[in-house]
Scaffold this motif. Structure first.
Motif, short mmCIF file in Angstrom:
data_model
loop_
_atom_site.label_atom_id
_atom_site.label_comp_id
_atom_site.label_asym_id
_atom_site.label_seq_id
_atom_site.Cartn_x
_atom_site.Cartn_y
_atom_site.Cartn_z
N SER A 170 39.05 27.09 58.33
CA SER A 170 39.89 28.03 57.62
C SER A 170 41.35 27.62 57.80
CB SER A 170 39.67 29.44 58.21
OG SER A 170 40.74 30.28 57.92
N GLU B 17 43.43 37.55 57.11
CA GLU B 17 42.34 36.86 56.43
C GLU B 17 40.96 37.27 56.95
OE1 GLU B 17 43.77 33.60 59.45
OE2 GLU B 17 44.57 35.42 58.56
N TYR B 18 40.91 38.20 57.89
CA TYR B 18 39.64 38.55 58.53
C TYR B 18 38.57 39.01 57.54
CZ TYR B 18 36.08 40.91 61.21
OH TYR B 18 34.87 41.30 61.70
N TYR C 165 36.39 29.00 49.49
CA TYR C 165 37.38 29.96 48.99
C TYR C 165 38.73 29.27 48.99
CZ TYR C 165 40.03 34.28 48.50
OH TYR C 165 40.87 35.28 48.03
N ILE D 93 45.59 35.88 49.26
CA ILE D 93 45.08 37.17 49.69
C ILE D 93 46.08 38.24 49.29
CG2 ILE D 93 44.49 38.58 51.69
CD1 ILE D 93 43.75 36.00 53.13
N ASN E 153 50.44 33.84 52.05
CA ASN E 153 49.14 34.51 52.21
C ASN E 153 48.01 33.76 51.50
OD1 ASN E 153 49.94 36.52 53.91
ND2 ASN E 153 50.08 38.08 52.34
N HIS E 154 48.07 32.46 51.52
CA HIS E 154 47.08 31.62 50.87
C HIS E 154 46.01 31.21 51.88
CE1 HIS E 154 45.56 27.80 49.01
NE2 HIS E 154 45.46 28.64 48.01
N LEU E 155 44.75 31.46 51.53
CA LEU E 155 43.63 31.11 52.41
C LEU E 155 42.77 30.06 51.74
CD1 LEU E 155 41.86 31.63 54.95
CD2 LEU E 155 40.65 33.33 53.58
N LYS F 5 50.81 31.35 56.05
CA LYS F 5 51.33 32.69 56.30
C LYS F 5 52.36 33.16 55.29
CE LYS F 5 50.39 32.28 61.20
NZ LYS F 5 50.95 32.23 62.55
N PHE G 138 45.09 29.12 56.79
CA PHE G 138 45.83 30.25 56.24
C PHE G 138 47.31 29.94 56.26
CE2 PHE G 138 47.91 34.46 56.85
CZ PHE G 138 47.57 35.01 55.63
N LEU H 245 38.02 38.42 54.42
CA LEU H 245 37.44 37.32 53.63
C LEU H 245 36.63 36.38 54.51
CD1 LEU H 245 40.33 36.64 51.15
CD2 LEU H 245 37.99 37.25 50.57
N LEU H 246 37.09 36.12 55.71
CA LEU H 246 36.32 35.27 56.62
C LEU H 246 34.97 35.91 56.91
CD1 LEU H 246 39.09 34.20 59.16
CD2 LEU H 246 38.11 32.83 57.30
#
Length: 111
Positions: free
Chosen positions: A85, A45-46, A106, A110, A92-94, A89, A87, A48-49
């Protein structure tokens, strides 16, 4: 004399156990990532963060990171939480939430 010895032994055991318990509790509260945002680079998620949060202004404080989810708070230099945030796993939903008046920033999967 036996009573005094027993009392001292009991107090010693209680003090010894309470110190260990407080150390364990304190270690759980220590964030996994606190001062080095570069450690976030390996997270899926980096990107997007980094797109939504100025990582030079905010420090990451990983609240929890288990098999299912990772929760990260982003704090300013005064320790005020600005973003959260979450996440998931497996999917893969953020979800990224601004903790001031902006709210949801957001919420998507992802790729």
């Amino acid at each position: 004399m036996k009573k005094l010895f027993t009392a001292l032994l009991g107090v010693t055991l209680l003090v010894g156990c309470s110190d260990d318990a407080s150390t364990d509790t304190e270690s759980k509260k220590i964030p996994i990532v606190k001062e080095v945002n570069e450690a976030l680079n390996d997270l899926p998620e980096y990107d997007l963060l980094a797109q939504y949060i100025d990582l030079s202004t905010y420090e990451a404080d990983v609240e929890s990171d288990n098999n299912g989810t990772r929760v990260i708070y982003f704090e300013d230099e005064e320790g005020q939480k600005g973003y959260k945030s979450v996440f998931v796993k497996k999917s893969n939903h953020l979800k990224l939430v601004s903790l001031d008046n902006d709210g949801l920033v957001y919420d998507n999967i992802i790729q």
